[in-house]
Design a protein around this motif. Structure first.
Motif, short mmCIF file in Angstrom:
data_model
loop_
_atom_site.label_atom_id
_atom_site.label_comp_id
_atom_site.label_asym_id
_atom_site.label_seq_id
_atom_site.Cartn_x
_atom_site.Cartn_y
_atom_site.Cartn_z
N LEU A 37 -18.65 -1.24 7.96
CA LEU A 37 -17.52 -1.74 8.73
C LEU A 37 -16.71 -0.62 9.37
O LEU A 37 -15.99 -0.84 10.32
N LYS A 38 -16.81 0.56 8.82
CA LYS A 38 -16.00 1.67 9.34
C LYS A 38 -16.76 2.41 10.43
O LYS A 38 -17.96 2.63 10.34
N THR A 136 -7.67 -0.90 10.06
CA THR A 136 -8.96 -0.28 10.35
C THR A 136 -8.83 1.23 10.54
O THR A 136 -9.82 1.91 10.71
N THR A 137 -7.58 1.73 10.50
CA THR A 137 -7.34 3.15 10.72
C THR A 137 -7.69 3.96 9.48
O THR A 137 -7.36 3.59 8.36
N LEU A 138 -8.38 5.05 9.71
CA LEU A 138 -8.75 5.99 8.64
C LEU A 138 -8.02 7.30 8.92
O LEU A 138 -8.32 7.97 9.90
N LEU A 139 -7.08 7.64 8.09
CA LEU A 139 -6.28 8.84 8.29
C LEU A 139 -6.93 10.02 7.59
O LEU A 139 -7.29 9.94 6.42
N LEU A 140 -7.10 11.11 8.31
CA LEU A 140 -7.66 12.33 7.75
C LEU A 140 -6.61 13.42 7.85
O LEU A 140 -6.34 13.93 8.93
N SER A 143 -4.32 18.12 2.02
CA SER A 143 -3.62 17.77 0.78
C SER A 143 -2.31 18.54 0.64
O SER A 143 -1.97 19.02 -0.44
N ALA A 144 -1.57 18.63 1.72
CA ALA A 144 -0.25 19.26 1.67
C ALA A 144 0.65 18.43 0.76
O ALA A 144 0.43 17.23 0.56
N GLY A 145 1.67 19.06 0.23
CA GLY A 145 2.54 18.38 -0.73
C GLY A 145 3.13 17.09 -0.22
O GLY A 145 3.14 16.07 -0.93
N HIS A 146 3.62 17.07 1.01
CA HIS A 146 4.24 15.87 1.55
C HIS A 146 3.22 14.77 1.87
O HIS A 146 3.60 13.63 2.08
N HIS A 147 1.93 15.09 1.90
CA HIS A 147 0.90 14.07 2.11
C HIS A 147 0.55 13.35 0.81
O HIS A 147 0.11 12.22 0.84
N LYS A 148 0.72 14.04 -0.32
CA LYS A 148 0.33 13.49 -1.61
C LYS A 148 1.45 12.78 -2.34
O LYS A 148 1.21 12.08 -3.31
N GLU A 149 2.69 12.94 -1.89
CA GLU A 149 3.82 12.34 -2.59
C GLU A 149 3.78 10.82 -2.50
O GLU A 149 3.25 10.25 -1.55
N ARG A 150 4.37 10.20 -3.49
CA ARG A 150 4.39 8.74 -3.54
C ARG A 150 5.15 8.16 -2.33
O ARG A 150 4.81 7.09 -1.84
N ALA A 151 6.15 8.90 -1.85
CA ALA A 151 6.91 8.45 -0.69
C ALA A 151 6.04 8.35 0.56
O ALA A 151 6.39 7.67 1.51
N THR A 152 4.88 9.03 0.56
CA THR A 152 3.94 8.94 1.68
C THR A 152 2.82 7.96 1.40
O THR A 152 2.47 7.15 2.25
N THR A 153 2.27 8.01 0.20
CA THR A 153 1.10 7.16 -0.10
C THR A 153 1.45 5.68 -0.16
O THR A 153 0.64 4.85 0.25
N GLN A 154 2.64 5.34 -0.63
CA GLN A 154 3.04 3.94 -0.72
C GLN A 154 3.13 3.28 0.65
O GLN A 154 2.54 2.22 0.87
N PRO A 155 3.84 3.86 1.63
CA PRO A 155 3.87 3.24 2.97
C PRO A 155 2.49 3.16 3.62
O PRO A 155 2.21 2.22 4.36
N LEU A 156 1.63 4.14 3.36
CA LEU A 156 0.28 4.08 3.91
C LEU A 156 -0.47 2.87 3.36
O LEU A 156 -1.17 2.18 4.09
N ARG A 157 -0.32 2.63 2.06
CA ARG A 157 -0.97 1.45 1.46
C ARG A 157 -0.41 0.16 2.04
O ARG A 157 -1.16 -0.78 2.30
N GLU A 158 0.91 0.12 2.24
CA GLU A 158 1.54 -1.07 2.80
C GLU A 158 1.05 -1.34 4.22
O GLU A 158 0.90 -2.50 4.63
N LEU A 159 0.82 -0.28 5.00
CA LEU A 159 0.30 -0.44 6.36
C LEU A 159 -1.20 -0.75 6.37
O LEU A 159 -1.75 -1.12 7.39
N GLY A 160 -1.85 -0.56 5.23
CA GLY A 160 -3.30 -0.78 5.16
C GLY A 160 -4.10 0.38 5.70
O GLY A 160 -5.28 0.23 6.01
N ILE A 161 -3.48 1.55 5.83
CA ILE A 161 -4.18 2.72 6.34
C ILE A 161 -4.88 3.43 5.19
O ILE A 161 -4.26 3.77 4.19
#
Length: 178
Positions: A37-38, A136-140, A143-161
């Motif tokens: 699918l990807k 359908t977006t795949l973000l690449l 692993s910078a600190g601000h990319h791994k924080e929960r404040a970043t990963t949670q909104p990404l999950r909510e957007l489905g990215i």
């Protein structure tokens, strides 16, 4: 007398880092398997990098021959700490999506990354493909600190990215590093 240069390599990988690269490569192959699918066109790479406003001449241009008695010439190195800015670039198969220049005396944080960068990426994707959702977006990104924080990963999950795996010290997976 002779001139010599040392060979510079970015990083020597440990055995665990090599294993992680293989694991990520296998995971990426499974994501993009034939009839999957990807698609590669769904990938949105993004990265931050510092750009100095002062062009520093390469060290090799400052070389010269001196005899044993000659004084070493002095070259003034410019102080450019205040003259560099962080650029953040996101793009996809059709070109650049977002280019952002971090304001002077500002730090890249997870909050800034989510509120400013990801919202711009989302709106740029919706503008390019209005009928396609961000799921359908795949973000690449690395692993910078601000990319791994929960404040970043949670909104990404909510957007489905979905965030693609990126092993440490892998510039070949981040085209922005070129």
């Amino acid at each position: 007398m002779k001139k010599v240069f040392v060979r510079w390599i970015p990083h020597v990988l440990t055995v665990d880092q090599k294993r992680e690269r293989v694991r990520c490569a296998v995971e990426l192959l499974n994501i993009f398997e034939p009839l999957g699918l990807k698609r590669l066109s769904n990938i949105v790479p993004g990265d931050e990098t510092w750009f100095p406003f002062v062009i520093i001449p390469p060290k090799r241009l400052n070389r010269m021959w001196v005899d044993g008695q000659g004084d070493r010439p002095v070259v003034l190195r410019p102080v450019f700490q205040s003259r560099k800015r962080m650029f953040t670039v996101f793009f996809n198969y059709s070109g650049q999506l977002v280019v952002d220049i971090l304001h002077q005396d500002t730090t890249m944080t997870a909050t800034y990354y989510v509120q400013k960068m990801l919202s711009q990426v989302k709106s740029a994707i919706n503008e390019q493909q209005p009928k396609v959702s961000t799921s359908t977006t795949l973000l690449l990104h690395d692993s910078a600190g601000h990319h791994k924080e929960r404040a970043t990963t949670q909104p990404l999950r909510e957007l489905g990215i979905q965030v693609l795996p990126h092993p440490a010290y892998s510039p070949n997976l981040a085209p922005c590093d070129f």
